[in-house]
Write a protein that holds these residues in place. Structure first.
Motif, short mmCIF file in Angstrom:
data_model
loop_
_atom_site.label_atom_id
_atom_site.label_comp_id
_atom_site.label_asym_id
_atom_site.label_seq_id
_atom_site.Cartn_x
_atom_site.Cartn_y
_atom_site.Cartn_z
N GLN A 1 99.97 -44.96 132.47
CA GLN A 1 100.19 -45.40 131.09
C GLN A 1 101.23 -44.47 130.49
N ALA A 2 102.21 -45.03 129.82
CA ALA A 2 103.27 -44.22 129.21
C ALA A 2 103.15 -44.26 127.69
N LEU A 3 103.39 -43.11 127.07
CA LEU A 3 103.38 -42.99 125.62
C LEU A 3 104.67 -42.30 125.19
N CYS A 4 105.21 -42.67 124.05
CA CYS A 4 106.36 -41.96 123.48
C CYS A 4 106.05 -41.63 122.02
N VAL B 1 104.20 -17.61 121.30
CA VAL B 1 103.33 -18.79 121.29
C VAL B 1 103.27 -19.30 119.86
N ARG B 2 103.77 -20.49 119.65
CA ARG B 2 103.74 -21.10 118.32
C ARG B 2 102.49 -21.95 118.20
N GLY B 3 101.97 -22.07 117.00
CA GLY B 3 100.66 -22.72 116.79
C GLY B 3 100.61 -24.19 117.17
N LEU B 4 99.38 -24.69 117.29
CA LEU B 4 99.13 -26.10 117.59
C LEU B 4 99.44 -26.93 116.34
N GLU B 5 100.15 -28.04 116.54
CA GLU B 5 100.52 -28.91 115.43
C GLU B 5 99.80 -30.24 115.60
N HIS B 6 99.14 -30.71 114.53
CA HIS B 6 98.47 -32.02 114.53
C HIS B 6 99.37 -33.01 113.81
N LEU B 7 99.70 -34.12 114.47
CA LEU B 7 100.62 -35.11 113.91
C LEU B 7 99.96 -36.49 113.86
N SER B 8 99.93 -37.10 112.68
CA SER B 8 99.40 -38.46 112.54
C SER B 8 100.54 -39.44 112.74
N MET B 9 100.51 -40.12 113.86
CA MET B 9 101.58 -41.06 114.22
C MET B 9 101.17 -42.44 113.72
N ASP B 10 101.51 -42.74 112.46
CA ASP B 10 100.97 -43.92 111.80
C ASP B 10 101.92 -45.11 111.76
N VAL B 11 103.03 -45.02 112.52
CA VAL B 11 104.02 -46.11 112.54
C VAL B 11 104.41 -46.40 113.99
N ALA B 12 104.50 -47.70 114.34
CA ALA B 12 104.97 -48.11 115.67
C ALA B 12 106.47 -48.36 115.59
N VAL B 13 107.18 -48.06 116.70
CA VAL B 13 108.63 -48.25 116.77
C VAL B 13 108.92 -49.39 117.74
N ASN B 14 109.74 -50.34 117.31
CA ASN B 14 110.13 -51.48 118.14
C ASN B 14 111.18 -51.02 119.16
N PHE B 15 110.82 -51.07 120.44
CA PHE B 15 111.70 -50.57 121.50
C PHE B 15 113.07 -51.24 121.51
N SER B 16 113.10 -52.56 121.30
CA SER B 16 114.36 -53.29 121.41
C SER B 16 115.35 -52.93 120.30
N CYS C 1 111.91 -43.85 126.95
CA CYS C 1 110.69 -44.58 126.61
C CYS C 1 110.60 -45.97 127.24
N ALA C 2 111.38 -46.22 128.29
CA ALA C 2 111.41 -47.56 128.90
C ALA C 2 110.03 -48.02 129.37
N GLU C 3 109.23 -47.10 129.92
CA GLU C 3 107.89 -47.50 130.40
C GLU C 3 106.88 -47.62 129.26
N ALA C 4 107.24 -47.11 128.08
CA ALA C 4 106.30 -47.08 126.96
C ALA C 4 106.69 -48.07 125.86
N ARG C 5 107.27 -49.21 126.24
CA ARG C 5 107.81 -50.16 125.26
C ARG C 5 106.82 -50.51 124.15
N GLU C 6 105.54 -50.67 124.50
CA GLU C 6 104.53 -51.08 123.52
C GLU C 6 103.79 -49.89 122.93
N ALA C 7 104.20 -48.68 123.26
CA ALA C 7 103.47 -47.49 122.81
C ALA C 7 104.44 -46.39 122.37
N ILE C 8 105.30 -46.73 121.40
CA ILE C 8 106.22 -45.75 120.82
C ILE C 8 105.79 -45.54 119.38
#
Length: 197
Positions: free
Chosen positions: A22-25, A58-73, A86-93
């Motif tokens: 499974q690929a994620l971007c 060592v820089r601290g841990l960052e929590h990011l809320s990824m609340d928007v999807a990006v259209n690959f095309s 992100c070619a393998e993650a077309r539906e998960a950017i």
């Protein structure tokens, strides 16, 4: 456009009905001084390139809320690298609403972004690790750590013939940083690693 791209490839568990991987971007804004310029990296040659390096900072841990999807095309205008990385993650950017606002001000076409459901919008939306059913939507978390990256230039001091101090670039400082991304998935099946053990 000041874009930073994280790609994650997660190997599937065949016995749980998952495909090979499974690929994620995750796409976020790249801030100035977050990483050193590539021109500087090219000039400062690394001694012993095969050495396994430890980060100096060592820089601290960052929590990011990824609340928007990006259209690959449509994403090429945001960054030409998204098409390859992100070619393998077309539906998960995924990206963040605050980064989208920044890019929209820079003139990027807003039609490539789609706001995803949030926990605050849907009170019944649970964290995936607490969700009992595999086909129910939930909020997924994915963590990754970048063990070594060039984050700053090092400056050394020297004295000239008149005894005046001057500084010059003499190396690269390395950093380690962790990220946890939180994002919506339409079914828990897409987030099986986020289960309580």
């Amino acid at each position: 456009q000041e874009v930073k791209i994280f790609r994650a490839l997660i190997l599937g568990e065949l016995e749980r009905g998952q495909s090979q991987f499974q690929a994620l971007c995750f796409v976020t804004r790249l801030h100035r001084n977050e990483i050193i310029p590539s021109e500087s990296m090219a000039k400062l040659r690394q001694k012993n390139p095969r050495t396994v390096r430890q980060a100096e900072e060592v820089r601290g841990l960052e929590h990011l809320s990824m609340d928007v999807a990006v259209n690959f095309s449509k994403a090429a205008q945001l960054s030409s690298h998204i098409h390859n990385v992100c070619a393998e993650a077309r539906e998960a950017i995924y990206t963040r609403e605050e980064d989208v606002k920044f890019w929209l001000e820079k003139g990027v076409d807003g039609s490539m972004f789609e706001v995803l459901p949030r926990g605050s919008d849907l009170p019944e939306l649970q964290r995936c690790r607490l969700c009992p059913e595999r086909w129910r939507p939930c909020l997924c978390s994915y963590s990754l750590s970048i063990e070594w990256y060039p984050c700053m230039l090092k400056y050394c001091k020297s004295r000239d013939a008149a005894g005046r101090l001057s500084s010059y670039k003499c190396g690269i400082r390395s950093c380690q940083k962790g990220y946890t991304f939180h994002y919506y998935v339409p079914q828990k099946q897409l987030c099986l690693w986020d289960e309580e053990t």
